[in-house]
Design an enzyme around this catalytic site. Structure first.
Site, short mmCIF file in Angstrom:
data_model
loop_
_atom_site.label_atom_id
_atom_site.label_comp_id
_atom_site.label_asym_id
_atom_site.label_seq_id
_atom_site.Cartn_x
_atom_site.Cartn_y
_atom_site.Cartn_z
N ASP A 74 33.00 31.18 39.99
CA ASP A 74 32.01 31.68 40.94
C ASP A 74 30.79 32.27 40.22
O ASP A 74 29.66 32.17 40.72
CB ASP A 74 32.63 32.73 41.85
CG ASP A 74 33.53 32.11 42.91
OD1 ASP A 74 33.59 30.87 42.98
OD2 ASP A 74 34.17 32.86 43.67
N GLY A 75 31.01 32.90 39.06
CA GLY A 75 29.88 33.43 38.31
C GLY A 75 28.91 32.35 37.88
O GLY A 75 27.69 32.54 37.91
N ASP A 148 25.62 39.70 46.47
CA ASP A 148 25.41 41.13 46.74
C ASP A 148 24.40 41.75 45.81
O ASP A 148 24.08 41.24 44.74
CB ASP A 148 26.74 41.89 46.64
CG ASP A 148 27.52 41.56 45.37
OD1 ASP A 148 26.92 41.60 44.29
OD2 ASP A 148 28.72 41.27 45.47
N TYR A 190 32.91 41.55 45.40
CA TYR A 190 33.04 42.96 45.02
C TYR A 190 33.26 43.86 46.23
O TYR A 190 34.06 44.80 46.20
CB TYR A 190 31.79 43.37 44.25
CG TYR A 190 31.86 44.68 43.49
CD1 TYR A 190 33.07 45.35 43.31
CD2 TYR A 190 30.72 45.23 42.93
CE1 TYR A 190 33.13 46.54 42.60
CE2 TYR A 190 30.76 46.42 42.23
CZ TYR A 190 31.96 47.08 42.06
OH TYR A 190 32.01 48.26 41.36
N SER A 191 32.55 43.59 47.31
CA SER A 191 32.67 44.41 48.52
C SER A 191 34.11 44.43 49.03
O SER A 191 34.63 45.47 49.43
CB SER A 191 31.73 43.88 49.60
OG SER A 191 31.91 44.57 50.82
N LEU A 192 34.77 43.28 49.01
CA LEU A 192 36.15 43.19 49.48
C LEU A 192 37.08 44.05 48.63
O LEU A 192 37.96 44.74 49.15
CB LEU A 192 36.62 41.73 49.46
CG LEU A 192 38.04 41.45 49.96
CD1 LEU A 192 38.17 41.77 51.44
CD2 LEU A 192 38.43 40.00 49.70
#
EC number: 2.7.1.23
Length: 293
Positions: A74-75, A148, A190-192
């Protein structure tokens, strides 16, 4: 089909899959434009490497290719966003990393996926981005994020205070290690991990998620993406970190900045056997009961 290929350095264990990717693309007669640094890295590793040329910047692929192929996790997919920008070039990721929410094609499906891609057997999934505007330029013309924007403490263990305003009206003062503003795409990132909700694409929302808040009754909030968030920072440190996806810069605590919806979208390629729900179930292991194993 004209395909741009982006990738990062990889380990020896990944080489057979990368070789398979290029073999299949050559077999399908695709014209390849390879990211310059990645081309140098694989030049003595991938045999029978056939490509039309290389690229290193956004302007070199805009209007020149039909699709972008990201090789990695994903990065790596997030890196391609800075190259694609508002060009509307569709992007698809082959997951050579770990989880792979964005890079959703598994190593076992390389041949089938490339065949479907070249034959045009896919749909487009458009995703919203956010943009950050600061008093002084921080990210230049790369001030946008698909996942994000994160505000984080930098060089000491003290909490920071983040004063947040929603369309100019005071929202809250977050005493925390930081704060995440996530798109629906970034709601599974990150939010999750910080307790934020999963928000479906095209929901028209942003998620504001505090990182380790001091007040436990401060929870993530979901807001309309038509709103503009403005932030002011306070704390013992004079410097903090501001991140747009994987790009991070040091900012002064006196800097005031705002976050809003970007004026363009990123087009993700979805093969016919893919869906957001199936990706969620597979990646989150929903329905898996360890008592069955």
């Amino acid at each position: 089909m004209k395909i741009a290929i982006y990738g990062r350095e990889f380990s020896a264990a990944t080489l057979p899959y990368v070789q398979q990717i290029f073999d299949e693309l050559n077999k399908q007669g695709a014209e390849l434009l390879v990211y310059e640094k990645f081309s140098h890295f694989i030049s003595d590793k991938v045999s029978a490497l056939q490509m039309r040329g290389t690229f290193s910047r956004y302007g070199e692929i805009k209007g020149a290719v039909d699709v972008m192929l990201s090789l990695g996790g994903d990065g790596t997919m997030l890196d391609t966003v800075t190259l694609i920008r508002d060009s509307n070039i569709p992007v698809i990721g082959i997951n050579l990393g770990r989880l792979g929410f964005l890079a959703s094609i598994s190593k076992d499906d390389i041949s089938t996926a490339i065949q479907s891609l070249v034959s045009g057997d896919y749909t487009i999934d458009s995703r919203d981005l956010l943009k950050v505007e600061t008093d002084t330029p921080v990210f230049g013309d790369e001030n946008f994020a698909l996942n994000d924007l994160t505000i984080h403490r930098r060089d000491n263990s003290a909490m920071m205070i983040i004063h947040a305003y929603l369309n100019g009206e005071f929202l809250n003062s977050y005493w925390a290690d930081g704060l995440i503003v996530a798109t629906p795409t970034g709601s599974t990132a990150y939010s999750l991990s910080c307790g934020g909700p999963i928000v479906f694409p095209k929901s028209g929302n942003f998620v504001v998620t505090p990182i380790s808040p001091h007040n436990l009754n401060v929870r993530p909030v979901v807001i309309s993406d038509s709103y503009t968030l403005t932030f002011e920072l306070e704390g013992r440190s004079s410097k903090y970190l501001l991140s747009c996806d994987s790009r991070t810069e040091v900012i002064d605590c006196s800097m005031r900045f705002s976050v809003s919806k970007a004026d363009f979208q990123i087009n993700l390629v979805r093969l016919k056997n893919e869906s957001y729900l199936s990706t969620l179930r597979n990646k989150m292991l929903w329905g898996i009961d360890t008592r069955n194993y």
